[in-house]
Design an enzyme around this catalytic site. Structure first.
Site, PDB file in Angstrom:
ATOM      1  N   HIS A 186       0.803  -1.222   0.000  1.00 34.82           N
ATOM      2  CA  HIS A 186       0.000   0.000   0.000  1.00 34.82           C
ATOM      3  C   HIS A 186       0.837   1.274   0.000  1.00 34.82           C
ATOM      4  O   HIS A 186       0.417   2.303   0.538  1.00 34.82           O
ATOM      5  CB  HIS A 186      -0.987   0.026   1.168  1.00 34.82           C
ATOM      6  CG  HIS A 186      -2.241   0.791   0.846  1.00 34.82           C
ATOM      7  ND1 HIS A 186      -2.824   0.748  -0.401  1.00 34.82           N
ATOM      8  CD2 HIS A 186      -3.015   1.630   1.580  1.00 34.82           C
ATOM      9  CE1 HIS A 186      -3.913   1.499  -0.401  1.00 34.82           C
ATOM     10  NE2 HIS A 186      -4.039   2.054   0.782  1.00 34.82           N
TER      11      HIS A 186
ATOM     12  N   GLU B  86      -8.932  -3.087   2.118  1.00 33.30           N
ATOM     13  CA  GLU B  86      -8.373  -2.506   3.335  1.00 33.30           C
ATOM     14  C   GLU B  86      -9.387  -2.625   4.474  1.00 33.30           C
ATOM     15  O   GLU B  86     -10.356  -1.875   4.531  1.00 33.30           O
ATOM     16  CB  GLU B  86      -8.021  -1.032   3.097  1.00 33.30           C
ATOM     17  CG  GLU B  86      -7.049  -0.814   1.954  1.00 33.30           C
ATOM     18  CD  GLU B  86      -6.838   0.665   1.672  1.00 33.30           C
ATOM     19  OE1 GLU B  86      -6.377   1.395   2.587  1.00 33.30           O
ATOM     20  OE2 GLU B  86      -7.153   1.103   0.548  1.00 33.30           O
TER      21      GLU B  86
ATOM     22  N   SER C 123      -2.856   5.239  10.390  1.00 34.31           N
ATOM     23  CA  SER C 123      -1.953   6.178   9.732  1.00 34.31           C
ATOM     24  C   SER C 123      -0.575   6.128  10.370  1.00 34.31           C
ATOM     25  O   SER C 123      -0.451   6.020  11.592  1.00 34.31           O
ATOM     26  CB  SER C 123      -2.502   7.610   9.840  1.00 34.31           C
ATOM     27  OG  SER C 123      -1.546   8.549   9.389  1.00 34.31           O
TER      28      SER C 123
ATOM     29  N   TYR D 276     -12.348  -0.347   0.782  1.00 28.09           N
ATOM     30  CA  TYR D 276     -12.351  -0.515   2.237  1.00 28.09           C
ATOM     31  C   TYR D 276     -13.435  -1.466   2.725  1.00 28.09           C
ATOM     32  O   TYR D 276     -14.429  -1.727   2.045  1.00 28.09           O
ATOM     33  CB  TYR D 276     -12.535   0.847   2.911  1.00 28.09           C
ATOM     34  CG  TYR D 276     -11.284   1.691   2.877  1.00 28.09           C
ATOM     35  CD1 TYR D 276     -10.486   1.852   4.003  1.00 28.09           C
ATOM     36  CD2 TYR D 276     -10.871   2.319   1.705  1.00 28.09           C
ATOM     37  CE1 TYR D 276      -9.325   2.613   3.969  1.00 28.09           C
ATOM     38  CE2 TYR D 276      -9.708   3.078   1.656  1.00 28.09           C
ATOM     39  CZ  TYR D 276      -8.945   3.220   2.790  1.00 28.09           C
ATOM     40  OH  TYR D 276      -7.803   3.960   2.746  1.00 28.09           O
TER      41      TYR D 276
END
Length: 775
Positions: free
Chosen positions: A128, A539, A350, A579
């Site tokens: 990713h 994801e 993140s 997602y």
């Protein structure tokens, strides 16, 4: 028996030779029997076009590749029973896997190996990174910003994956696999905490953190050579590099893989990666090769002065490829150590661990919508090296590296038992899902054709969107509905199915000129002894991943398979479908919920179908292959302009220095940066796969130049530019940030490339800077 004489020795010589051969053969056979598995690892360059191509990840049309931070690779492992099943796991330094790429890889493997490797026992997963070239997926929504399909990106991936698997296959030998797990506390934060908080409090109370902190690592040990590789899974986004970066990069996971491979090559795995190593001093591989250097600084300057920048000159492609550093260091008969840092349930995780702040005020962004004064464009996450994104990438990579080395050195639990796998295709646009009702009984719900919500266009704190979109929008607005309806107006059934998502793009029902989004997706389970890998084509958020892992582990444990089962989730594997959030997170409609394509019951569908796969696995039952995904290669459209020709000013050759190092230059280790610019040509003319565009060489003796750093190194950057989009002239700038570990001595910087003439012929060239001193 020396006194018996030569004649007797000769008569027994043949017998002893035969006995020796039998002994060797029996030893080999015993080794195979004593080893639970055959193991093999491989690695190959997949960097792709380093110019003109839009990068995959941020969907920013202005983020166009123009150089290399460090190269991208496909890394593979094969684990096989000596006379039974085998599995292949491929980790890509790419944003995600592609259904089309996997289809073509499997076709090639089938042509080479027959039915040994199929879509069922091969998994291809992306890390990713948002800094790799795009245009290699087959659905329109994922290649719009790259001006359609990019054949060079696609071919680089297919070729590289195939070569890495061939290497792994050729390296198969008796060996063992060990597993270890541990926590990393400072490499990821939840970027959508308001959505996570919508999950049930009782469920959240079972976990200490709002992101997964655990890394699971495999250590591969060859019976003859010892440790030959490691693969690990840990959840954090590949967004340390920002949406404005234009250099190809594996981001934090790709960097961590480089660092660990270099660490092992230097240390042989004999010592841990020490906590007291200078943070700016990453593992290096050349300091032990070149040991003789002049201590007299004046002598070094005189020696450097004798090597002034020569004119650029023609070169062969073999020279361009052969000059790589790692090729020089490689021990020919020993397998290359391969380390991969794989992706897991990173959907809401993140690497920008300092938090999200407003660029105008410096204050934290709005908690629920990640906006600043109502605008999403001003809200950005900050990495630990802020404001330097390269430093943030290095730090997050090093944090993963330290834990991986620690787990690697301490790994003691050996995987033993069967190798098994199950795989099926499912149509997620109309999947029936049976759910328990609160008052008892059950109900049947359905997934929906793919659609993206308004919150999708707002982006995230890692890469904000534009206009007046915002995360957490469950209403939409009239203006953007009108814009949407120009493309496709969703029907009432689709609106009701996707609720509470307000549909911005009804991608699952957009079919012109071909499919905009996937509907048929693969799901897959691998089992290697007590390790279970769940391959998912998207994801998963933190809590979504936890629910899936727990559901599968419950099935395995209830069947009497023990409590020591390790279940890892491999995200972005085999294809890409954006997602997957929990039902509760979907209701909030932050970016991840708005990007959950198949409606609020998407996660429940995955859990239901993976439980079926797990049940089939433990009961030794086959599963139906399911509906085949489309092969849209022949329908692909590309609007990317080809390279027409390259040119230089009159009197200038390709490879000439346009900006050299100053004469009699001395640079300091750990502090200075050397910059050299060459007249160059478009990197798309030759990707120099397994080669290098940039090279730093050190002088050995009086006249022998030894490769020291190439464009696969974190400290050396290759930047390519042209004065205007249609210009035939271009330049390549090499920036070498001299690491503290560099060997003092005389150095020079070289550039390799290939130019294209108007008639289409490709000519390779090379250039060199003047020599300089590093002290």
């Amino acid at each position: 028996m020396e006194f018996l004489g030569v004649g007797i020795r000769k008569s027994y010589g043949g017998l002893w030779a035969k006995l020796a051969i039998l002994l060797v053969l029996s030893t080999i056979e015993r080794a195979v029997c004593d080893s639970d598995y055959l193991i093999g690892l491989g690695s190959y360059d997949i960097t792709g076009p380093a110019a003109d191509v839009n990068m995959m990840g941020y969907a920013n049309t202005e983020q166009i590749a123009s150089g290399v931070h460090f190269r991208l690779r496909a890394r593979s492992f094969i684990v096989a029973e000596p006379k039974g099943n085998r599995v292949v796991f491929v980790n890509l330094d790419a944003c995600m896997a592609s259904q089309l790429v996997k289809l073509k890889v499997i076709e090639r493997l089938k042509a080479r190996y027959g039915d040994l490797y199929t879509e069922k026992n091969v998994a291809i997963s992306g890390i990713h990174t948002h800094a790799g070239p795009g245009g290699y997926l087959q659905y329109i929504v994922y290649i719009v910003t790259s001006l359609g399909f990019v054949r060079q990106s696609f071919d680089a991936l297919v070729d590289g994956i195939q070569q890495s698997i061939i290497q792994a296959h050729d390296n198969l030998a008796p060996g063992s696999v060990f597993v270890n797990k541990g926590e990393i506390l400072d490499a990821g934060v939840n970027r959508s905490p308001s959505a996570y908080l919508n999950n049930p409090a009782a469920e959240r109370s079972k976990y200490k953190y709002d992101v997964d902190k655990e890394m699971t690592l495999l250590k591969f040990v060859d019976n003859q050579w010892g440790p030959v590789g490691s693969f690990n899974w840990f959840a954090t986004h590949g967004t340390s590099m920002s949406r404005t970066n234009s250099l190809i990069s594996g981001d934090n996971k790709g960097a961590a893989a480089r660092f660990m491979e270099d660490w092992f090559e230097e240390n042989g795995g004999r010592s841990a990666y020490s906590d007291d190593i200078d943070a700016a001093d990453m593992p290096r591989r050349v300091s032990n090769i070149v040991s003789d250097h002049h201590d007299n600084h004046h002598e070094l300057l005189e020696l450097a002065a004798s090597f002034q920048s020569p004119p650029g000159k023609p070169a062969t492609r073999s020279l361009s490829v052969a000059r790589r550093v790692r090729g020089v260091l490689r021990q020919a008969n020993k397998p290359r150590f391969v380390s991969a840092f794989c992706q897991s349930n990173c959907g809401d995780v993140s690497p920008n661990v300092l938090g999200a702040f407003c660029t105008d005020t410096g204050l934290p962004c709005d908690f629920n919508h990640s906006t600043c004064g109502g605008k999403n464009e001003l809200c950005y996450g900050r990495g630990p090296g802020y404001p330097d994104e390269f430093e943030s990438t290095r730090i997050i990579a090093e944090r993963q590296l330290r834990k991986a080395v620690d787990l690697f050195n301490k790994a003691s639990e050996q995987l033993t038992g069967k190798i098994e796998y199950r795989h099926t295709y499912l149509n997620f646009s109309q999947l029936e899902v049976t759910l328990p009702k609160k008052g008892g009984g059950s109900e049947v719900v359905k997934t929906c054709p793919a659609a993206m919500g308004f919150g999708f266009a707002a982006g995230t704190t890692d890469g904000p969107g534009a206009f007046d979109f915002k995360q957490g929008d469950d209403k939409g607005n009239p203006f953007w509905r009108l814009v949407r309806d120009v493309l496709k107006t969703p029907g009432q059934e689709q609106i009701d199915c996707q609720r509470p998502k307000p549909i911005l793009l009804d991608t699952g029902e957009m079919k012109q000129p071909y499919d905009w989004a996937p509907s048929i997706l693969p799901i897959q389970i691998f089992r290697i002894g007590q390790l279970v890998i769940l391959s998912v084509p998207g994801e998963f958020t933190t809590m979504a991943g936890r629910r899936l892992r727990d559901a599968v582990k419950t099935i395995l444990t209830s069947a009497g398979h023990g409590g020591n089962i390790h279940v890892v989730l491999a995200g972005l594997t085999n294809t890409y479908s954006q997602y997957i959030t929990t039902f509760e997170e979907y209701e909030v409609q932050r970016y991840e919920g708005a990007s959950t394509l198949y409606g609020p019951h998407t996660l429940s569908a995955y859990i239901q179908e993976f439980k079926k796969l797990a049940t089939a696995l433990i009961s030794n039952q086959p599963v139906a292959s399911g509906p085949q995904p489309p092969d849209l290669l022949d329908k692909q459209i590309s609007l990317l302009t080809p390279v027409v020709m390259d040119a230089t000013p009159v009197g200038v050759s390709f490879g000439d220095c346009s900006s050299d190092v100053p004469q009699n230059s001395t640079f300091k280790r750990g502090h200075d940066m050397v910059t050299v610019t060459f007249w160059s040509a478009c990197p798309r003319n030759d990707l120099l796969t397994e080669g290098t565009f940039a090279l730093v060489e050190i002088l050995h003796g009086k006249d022998t130049w030894v490769p020291a750093y190439d464009d696969d190194d974190f400290c050396l950057r290759f930047k390519w530019s042209r004065p205007s989009k249609l210009s035939t002239r271009s330049q390549a700038t090499m920036e070498w940030r001299i690491p503290q570990s560099a060997t003092p001595g005389v150095y020079r910087i070289r550039h390799f490339g290939a130019s294209k003439s108007l008639v289409g012929s490709i000519r390779h060239f090379t250039g060199s800077s003047s020599a300089f001193v590093v002290a």
